[in-house]
Design a protein around this motif. Structure first.
Motif, mmCIF file in Angstrom:
data_model
loop_
_atom_site.group_PDB
_atom_site.id
_atom_site.type_symbol
_atom_site.label_atom_id
_atom_site.label_comp_id
_atom_site.label_asym_id
_atom_site.label_seq_id
_atom_site.Cartn_x
_atom_site.Cartn_y
_atom_site.Cartn_z
ATOM 1 N N SER A 175 -11.844 17.228 -45.646
ATOM 2 C CA SER A 175 -12.223 18.642 -45.608
ATOM 3 C C SER A 175 -12.490 19.089 -44.173
ATOM 4 C CB SER A 175 -13.462 18.879 -46.476
ATOM 5 O OG SER A 175 -14.591 18.202 -45.928
ATOM 6 N N GLY A 176 -12.758 20.390 -44.018
ATOM 7 C CA GLY A 176 -13.093 20.936 -42.708
ATOM 8 C C GLY A 176 -11.879 21.441 -41.955
ATOM 9 N N ASN A 177 -12.121 21.844 -40.717
ATOM 10 C CA ASN A 177 -11.041 22.356 -39.884
ATOM 11 C C ASN A 177 -9.927 21.322 -39.750
ATOM 12 O OD1 ASN A 177 -12.620 24.642 -39.456
ATOM 13 N ND2 ASN A 177 -13.450 23.876 -37.517
ATOM 14 N N ARG A 178 -8.701 21.795 -39.750
ATOM 15 C CA ARG A 178 -7.542 20.890 -39.722
ATOM 16 C C ARG A 178 -7.150 20.609 -38.269
ATOM 17 N NH1 ARG A 178 -3.381 23.524 -43.883
ATOM 18 N NH2 ARG A 178 -2.383 21.470 -43.709
ATOM 19 N N ASP A 179 -8.073 19.961 -37.564
ATOM 20 C CA ASP A 179 -7.861 19.738 -36.136
ATOM 21 C C ASP A 179 -6.771 18.715 -35.850
ATOM 22 O OD1 ASP A 179 -9.690 21.627 -35.334
ATOM 23 O OD2 ASP A 179 -11.364 20.219 -35.275
ATOM 24 N N LEU A 180 -6.592 17.742 -36.725
ATOM 25 C CA LEU A 180 -5.509 16.782 -36.522
ATOM 26 C C LEU A 180 -4.154 17.489 -36.585
ATOM 27 C CD1 LEU A 180 -6.706 13.707 -38.634
ATOM 28 C CD2 LEU A 180 -6.585 13.881 -36.141
ATOM 29 N N LEU A 181 -4.005 18.377 -37.561
ATOM 30 C CA LEU A 181 -2.766 19.140 -37.664
ATOM 31 C C LEU A 181 -2.605 20.047 -36.454
ATOM 32 C CD1 LEU A 181 -0.265 19.999 -39.288
ATOM 33 C CD2 LEU A 181 -1.721 21.683 -40.452
ATOM 34 N N PHE A 182 -3.694 20.643 -36.006
ATOM 35 C CA PHE A 182 -3.661 21.516 -34.828
ATOM 36 C C PHE A 182 -3.143 20.766 -33.606
ATOM 37 C CE2 PHE A 182 -6.454 22.777 -31.121
ATOM 38 C CZ PHE A 182 -5.625 23.792 -30.677
ATOM 39 N N ILE A 183 -3.683 19.592 -33.338
ATOM 40 C CA ILE A 183 -3.262 18.809 -32.176
ATOM 41 C C ILE A 183 -1.812 18.351 -32.342
ATOM 42 C CG2 ILE A 183 -3.644 16.704 -30.860
ATOM 43 C CD1 ILE A 183 -5.737 18.831 -30.316
ATOM 44 N N ASP A 184 -1.459 17.939 -33.544
ATOM 45 C CA ASP A 184 -0.097 17.488 -33.820
ATOM 46 C C ASP A 184 0.906 18.614 -33.531
ATOM 47 O OD1 ASP A 184 1.690 15.473 -34.648
ATOM 48 O OD2 ASP A 184 1.726 16.243 -36.692
ATOM 49 N N MET A 185 0.602 19.807 -34.018
ATOM 50 C CA MET A 185 1.493 20.950 -33.804
ATOM 51 C C MET A 185 1.453 21.423 -32.352
ATOM 52 S SD MET A 185 0.865 23.100 -37.348
ATOM 53 C CE MET A 185 2.126 24.309 -36.933
ATOM 54 N N LEU A 186 0.301 21.292 -31.716
ATOM 55 C CA LEU A 186 0.188 21.676 -30.310
ATOM 56 C C LEU A 186 1.140 20.845 -29.451
ATOM 57 C CD1 LEU A 186 -1.187 23.088 -27.892
ATOM 58 C CD2 LEU A 186 -2.941 21.293 -27.985
ATOM 59 N N LEU A 187 1.219 19.553 -29.721
ATOM 60 C CA LEU A 187 2.110 18.694 -28.943
ATOM 61 C C LEU A 187 3.569 19.113 -29.126
ATOM 62 C CD1 LEU A 187 0.450 15.208 -29.493
ATOM 63 C CD2 LEU A 187 0.276 16.707 -27.499
ATOM 64 N N ASP A 188 3.946 19.442 -30.358
ATOM 65 C CA ASP A 188 5.309 19.916 -30.597
ATOM 66 C C ASP A 188 5.576 21.213 -29.839
ATOM 67 O OD1 ASP A 188 5.912 17.778 -32.263
ATOM 68 O OD2 ASP A 188 5.324 18.848 -34.085
ATOM 69 N N THR A 189 4.595 22.109 -29.833
ATOM 70 C CA THR A 189 4.750 23.387 -29.130
ATOM 71 C C THR A 189 4.872 23.171 -27.627
ATOM 72 O OG1 THR A 189 3.501 24.549 -30.851
ATOM 73 C CG2 THR A 189 3.694 25.632 -28.706
ATOM 74 N N LEU A 190 4.051 22.276 -27.070
ATOM 75 C CA LEU A 190 4.127 21.989 -25.640
ATOM 76 C C LEU A 190 5.494 21.419 -25.268
ATOM 77 C CD1 LEU A 190 0.590 20.424 -25.054
ATOM 78 C CD2 LEU A 190 1.395 22.651 -24.239
ATOM 79 N N HIS A 191 6.046 20.615 -26.163
ATOM 80 C CA HIS A 191 7.374 20.046 -25.909
ATOM 81 C C HIS A 191 8.453 21.128 -25.997
ATOM 82 C CE1 HIS A 191 10.729 17.289 -25.888
ATOM 83 N NE2 HIS A 191 11.129 17.742 -27.058
ATOM 84 N N GLN A 192 8.378 21.953 -27.032
ATOM 85 C CA GLN A 192 9.406 22.975 -27.236
ATOM 86 C C GLN A 192 9.390 24.051 -26.157
ATOM 87 O OE1 GLN A 192 8.451 24.241 -31.202
ATOM 88 N NE2 GLN A 192 9.045 22.287 -32.122
#
Length: 206
Positions: free
Chosen positions: A65-82
């Motif tokens: 439960s709680g904020n989905r920070d793992l997903l946030f970081i995971d998607m952030l890395l993809d965004t930084l790459h793209q």
């Protein structure tokens, strides 16, 4: 933060610098001051912000439960790459306090995404340790103070895995550190009375 001379598509390493509790990326930047180092060494510096100045380090109940920070970081890395072409084989994370707790969770849950991590004045949530599933050894640096009045060195805390020596053993096991301890006394360059000792263990894959 981009180093001088950066151009779109440069395949540079990136460092995620995670803020402490009740802070944001600006506070972390003013504390760590990695900008000049990023300029000199040629890496991209990123200061993610946790929602409400907080990271979900794994202490919620239930664990998922709680904020989905793992997903946030995971998607952030993809965004930084793209968007900026960062080298996904050279992704690093560092954090202090609660940011360090989050670094431990990243090492557990997103081990495939980080080349190495570092945590300062932090431990690991007991639930994060319980559910920790690394897919590979993650080179890790931990900086702890024996006189720390918040993250005790020799005494456990509620909802925290254990003492700092127990935390070291936790990661030695998961990183397959089979060699002998390498100890080095470091100089007190600041001349303020600290006694700094480096303890190092080598894994079988690095």
């Amino acid at each position: 933060h981009f180093p001088p001379g950066w151009t779109q598509g440069d395949s540079l390493p990136v460092l995620l610098d995670l803020h402490y509790l009740a802070a944001d990326g600006r506070d972390e930047d003013s504390l760590t001051r990695f900008g000049p180092i990023a300029d000199a060494e040629g890496f991209i510096l990123c200061h993610p912000w946790g929602m409400f100045f907080n990271w979900n380090v794994g202490q919620n109940s239930p664990y998922s439960s709680g904020n989905r920070d793992l997903l946030f970081i995971d998607m952030l890395l993809d965004t930084l790459h793209q968007r900026y072409g960062v080298d996904l084989n050279r992704v690093y994370a560092v954090g202090m306090g609660q940011g360090g707790f989050m670094v431990h969770r990243l090492a557990c849950s997103l081990s495939d995404r980080f080349a190495a991590v570092a945590a300062v004045g932090a431990n690991i949530a007991d639930s994060t340790a319980f559910y920790c599933q690394t897919n590979r050894p993650v080179p890790m640096m931990m900086i702890q103070g024996t006189a720390d009045s918040v993250i005790y060195y020799y005494t456990g805390l509620p909802s925290v895995w254990g003492t700092v020596p127990e935390l070291v053993d936790f990661w030695k096991l998961r990183n397959n550190c089979v060699g002998n301890e390498i100890t080095l006394n470091l100089p007190d360059n600041a001349n303020e009375g600290s006694h700094i000792i480096s303890h190092r263990w080598l894994g079988d894959q690095f």
